[in-house]
Motif scaffolding. Structure first.
Motif, PDB file in Angstrom:
ATOM      1  N   LEU A  42      -0.935   8.518   0.113  1.00 42.73           N
ATOM      2  CA  LEU A  42      -0.641   9.824  -0.462  1.00 42.73           C
ATOM      3  C   LEU A  42      -1.133  10.874   0.523  1.00 42.73           C
ATOM      4  CD1 LEU A  42      -1.797   9.052  -4.081  1.00 42.73           C
ATOM      5  CD2 LEU A  42       0.531   9.066  -3.202  1.00 42.73           C
TER       6      LEU A  42
ATOM      7  N   TYR B 185       5.135   8.265  -6.955  1.00 42.79           N
ATOM      8  CA  TYR B 185       5.352   8.076  -5.523  1.00 42.79           C
ATOM      9  C   TYR B 185       6.843   7.975  -5.271  1.00 42.79           C
ATOM     10  CZ  TYR B 185       4.760   6.032  -0.877  1.00 42.79           C
ATOM     11  OH  TYR B 185       4.797   5.786   0.466  1.00 42.79           O
TER      12      TYR B 185
ATOM     13  N   ARG C  78      -5.584   7.844   0.138  1.00 39.93           N
ATOM     14  CA  ARG C  78      -5.329   9.283  -0.020  1.00 39.93           C
ATOM     15  C   ARG C  78      -5.793  10.034   1.219  1.00 39.93           C
ATOM     16  NH1 ARG C  78      -6.814   8.045  -5.660  1.00 39.93           N
ATOM     17  NH2 ARG C  78      -5.126   8.770  -7.011  1.00 39.93           N
TER      18      ARG C  78
ATOM     19  N   ASP D 256       0.068  13.297  -7.881  1.00 39.47           N
ATOM     20  CA  ASP D 256      -1.148  12.503  -7.985  1.00 39.47           C
ATOM     21  C   ASP D 256      -1.994  13.046  -9.133  1.00 39.47           C
ATOM     22  OD1 ASP D 256      -3.441  11.045  -7.657  1.00 39.47           O
ATOM     23  OD2 ASP D 256      -3.823  11.690  -5.596  1.00 39.47           O
TER      24      ASP D 256
ATOM     25  N   ARG E 135       0.835  -1.190   0.000  1.00 35.51           N
ATOM     26  CA  ARG E 135       0.000   0.000   0.000  1.00 35.51           C
ATOM     27  C   ARG E 135       0.872   1.242   0.000  1.00 35.51           C
ATOM     28  NH1 ARG E 135       1.780   1.706   4.419  1.00 35.51           N
ATOM     29  NH2 ARG E 135       1.545   0.746   6.419  1.00 35.51           N
TER      30      ARG E 135
ATOM     31  N   ILE F  18       0.163   7.883 -10.530  1.00 41.00           N
ATOM     32  CA  ILE F  18       0.738   8.399  -9.295  1.00 41.00           C
ATOM     33  C   ILE F  18       2.249   8.301  -9.389  1.00 41.00           C
ATOM     34  CG2 ILE F  18       0.974   7.992  -6.818  1.00 41.00           C
ATOM     35  CD1 ILE F  18      -1.919   6.753  -7.012  1.00 41.00           C
TER      36      ILE F  18
ATOM     37  N   ARG G 198      -2.493  -1.098  -3.042  1.00 42.87           N
ATOM     38  CA  ARG G 198      -3.588  -0.376  -2.392  1.00 42.87           C
ATOM     39  C   ARG G 198      -3.212   1.098  -2.307  1.00 42.87           C
ATOM     40  NH1 ARG G 198      -7.055  -3.996   0.012  1.00 42.87           N
ATOM     41  NH2 ARG G 198      -6.156  -6.012   0.479  1.00 42.87           N
ATOM     42  N   VAL G 199      -4.149   1.972  -2.638  1.00 44.05           N
ATOM     43  CA  VAL G 199      -3.902   3.416  -2.581  1.00 44.05           C
ATOM     44  C   VAL G 199      -4.844   4.053  -1.571  1.00 44.05           C
ATOM     45  CG1 VAL G 199      -3.972   5.583  -3.876  1.00 44.05           C
ATOM     46  CG2 VAL G 199      -3.032   3.523  -4.937  1.00 44.05           C
TER      47      VAL G 199
END
Length: 82
Positions: free
Chosen positions: A6, A22, A62, A15, A3, A20, A59-60
């Motif tokens: 953000l 990262y 935010r 983003d 995961r 994305i 997994r994201v």
């Protein structure tokens, strides 16, 4: 699944919704919270790279962030697997 969160904590994170950028985890001073060293390809960063290489979803999550139009309206929001 690995995961990412953000949260606006790293100035180089970007983003764009479906895309994305990262920058990874680590390299911050525990005293000041400022970036003081390069992030190493170990632990969370290495696991993220391996997941990407194997084509596994990430997994994201935010967090509310004034700088991103894609951030949560408040608190944190789970946005699914990417």
């Amino acid at each position: 699944y690995q995961r990412i969160v953000l949260s606006g904590g790293y100035e180089d994170d970007q983003d764009f919704g479906d895309v994305i950028i990262y920058t990874g985890y680590g390299g911050r001073s525990l005293d000041t919270g400022k970036q003081v060293t390069d992030q190493l390809l170990t632990r969370q960063n290495l696991a993220l790279v391996k997941s990407c290489q194997q084509g596994l979803p990430i997994r994201v999550i935010r967090r509310k962030n004034q700088l991103s139009a894609h951030s949560a309206e408040s608190g944190y929001r789970y946005d699914g697997l990417f």
